[in-house]
Scaffold this active site. Sequence first.
Site, PDB file in Angstrom:
ATOM      1  N   SER A 104     -10.465  -0.020   6.688  1.00 49.49           N
ATOM      2  CA  SER A 104      -9.693  -0.088   5.413  1.00 49.49           C
ATOM      3  C   SER A 104      -9.073  -1.360   4.802  1.00 49.49           C
ATOM      4  CB  SER A 104      -8.775   1.221   5.229  1.00 49.49           C
ATOM      5  OG  SER A 104      -9.321   2.370   4.992  1.00 49.49           O
ATOM      6  N   SER A 137      -9.818   2.185   2.501  1.00 45.68           N
ATOM      7  CA  SER A 137      -8.801   2.777   1.662  1.00 45.68           C
ATOM      8  C   SER A 137      -8.089   1.992   0.742  1.00 45.68           C
ATOM      9  CB  SER A 137      -8.069   3.904   2.388  1.00 45.68           C
ATOM     10  OG  SER A 137      -7.075   3.291   3.603  1.00 45.68           O
ATOM     11  N   LYS A 158       0.792  -1.167  -0.013  1.00 47.87           N
ATOM     12  CA  LYS A 158      -0.198  -0.079  -0.063  1.00 47.87           C
ATOM     13  C   LYS A 158       1.134   1.139  -0.052  1.00 47.87           C
ATOM     14  CE  LYS A 158      -3.888   1.810   2.617  1.00 47.87           C
ATOM     15  NZ  LYS A 158      -4.756   1.974   3.374  1.00 47.87           N
TER      16      LYS A 158
HETATM   17  N1  GLN Z   1     -13.651   4.610   5.572  1.00 48.95           N
HETATM   18  C1  GLN Z   1     -12.921   5.150   6.986  1.00 48.95           C
HETATM   19  C2  GLN Z   1     -12.509   6.632   6.742  1.00 48.95           C
HETATM   20  O1  GLN Z   1     -12.698   7.095   5.743  1.00 48.95           O
HETATM   21  C3  GLN Z   1     -11.815   4.252   7.241  1.00 48.95           C
HETATM   22  C4  GLN Z   1     -10.639   4.213   6.534  1.00 48.95           C
HETATM   23  C5  GLN Z   1      -9.672   3.657   6.869  1.00 48.95           C
HETATM   24  O2  GLN Z   1      -9.519   2.719   7.715  1.00 48.95           O
HETATM   25  N2  GLN Z   1      -8.295   4.083   6.691  1.00 48.95           N
HETATM   26  O3  GLN Z   1     -11.815   7.285   7.649  1.00 48.95           O
END
Ligand code: GLN
Length: 483
Positions: free
Chosen positions: A173, A149, A74
């Site tokens: 995410s 994400s 990532k």
């Molecule tokens: N969807 C959540 C956010 O936008 C979690 C994102 C994540 O776990 N990095 O904060």
Amino acid sequence: MTIKYKSIKEIKKMISKKEISNVEIVNEVFKNISENEHLNAFITLNEEDSIKKAVHLDNNPSDLALSGIPFAQKDLFCTKGLRTTCGSNILNNFIPPYSATVIKNLENAGCISVGKTNMDEFAMGSSNETSFFGNVQNPWGENLVPGGSSGGSAAVVAAGIVPAASGTDTGGSIRQPASLCGITGLKPTYGRISRWGMIAFASSLDQAGPMARSAEDCALILNEMCSHDKKDTTSLDENIPDFQKHLNESLKGKKIGIVKDLDLSSLDNEVVKVYEESLNEFTSLGAKLVDITLPNLSLSVPTYYVIAPAECSSNLSRFDGVKFGRRSENPKNLEELYVQTRSEGFGDEVKRRILIGSYVLSAGYYDAYYKKAQQVRRLIKNDFDNAFTKVDVIMTPTTRGTAFEMGSKGSDPIQMYLEDLFTISANLAGLPAMSLPNGNINNRPLGLQIIGNFLDESSILNFAHMYQNVTNWHMHTPDGVRK
Ligand code: GLN
């Protein structure tokens, strides 16, 4: 011979039997990457270095745990000498002088980092649509989001380009994109894996973890990702068990917590049916379903959307055009340097979070929002502590549904935030949690979430592996079911 859709275990066998060389594997990966360019899953490739490593391994075979395994990283992990953008324009040109501990651990275990995967900007999002580098496409359907994400990581594993990838999970995410792409992903206990060299979003919630085709592969990767790290003060100095050891333990008599406060009535019948069918599978394996209650669960999403923006507003203040990444051209003075750099460098969602975070931390509102959220967070954690006196794991659906169409939730941030309805509480409580494929609706995969007690990744992996022994949802691919 091909490595497409193969597990790490299978690829290792192919290498040791000399059915395929390390160079052949790397060549296949880069061929598949170029054939799948439309997925837009990678931001930066690492081809030359990957070939060099493969040549070295062909000449000097090694039996390290991940030797020769192609891995996608990532783009939130710093990689020495390799561009690291975190999906943002502000880090468009950032080349880190060091690698994150996670990357070092994985590479020391022999993996080949083939490239950096696309992601929501600074990991803020649930659809990969906030990336400065454009949407990632879900390999299961042309207009479908892969989740976010860690959408790029999920997509490249789902497409069979690599057997595994790294992800990070602040509110869901790893698990949400794993669910929408039909792969297996694990968010470990907070502190299990070092955050050093991970670009921070919300430091008290962020945790790295593996994304792969099976629980067995996740266990293997987790063994290598974990280490106590003095450079991260929240890194746990705890015994790191062999996560593969309990995979095959019988589930007879083990207890699964079913959350009575969870309102499944807003979900499609089919989604609930998929969930209930997997619970039946576990009872046939000998596990017992036990009702539990998590009374403060409904407060998870609002609590998260105070704490996470608060921490991000502080963490992202370091991107000022002076120390890292991009700087706006020709500012007239220092003030303009900051304002222009940040205005041009950050996307809308990141700006929204910085504004919310600065607001809830400001004098006059701190007690009403931030302090209150921290108190509620403790209540949520206490609920879980209570529940885990009665059960071994807790199960819920990972997501409210299957992958949705690109653009369909963009205009309403609340709808997007609700994507993590079932996943966020595990981050607030610091608990390990996993998503594994448990069904398919109209050729779109779906995931089951298993939440474990503090430091008990082994139980989650045991439940997941036993399930994958008797089902084949993890063998479903966009090209059909694998044997
Ligand atoms: N969807 C959540 C956010 O936008 C979690 C994102 C994540 O776990 N990095 O904060």
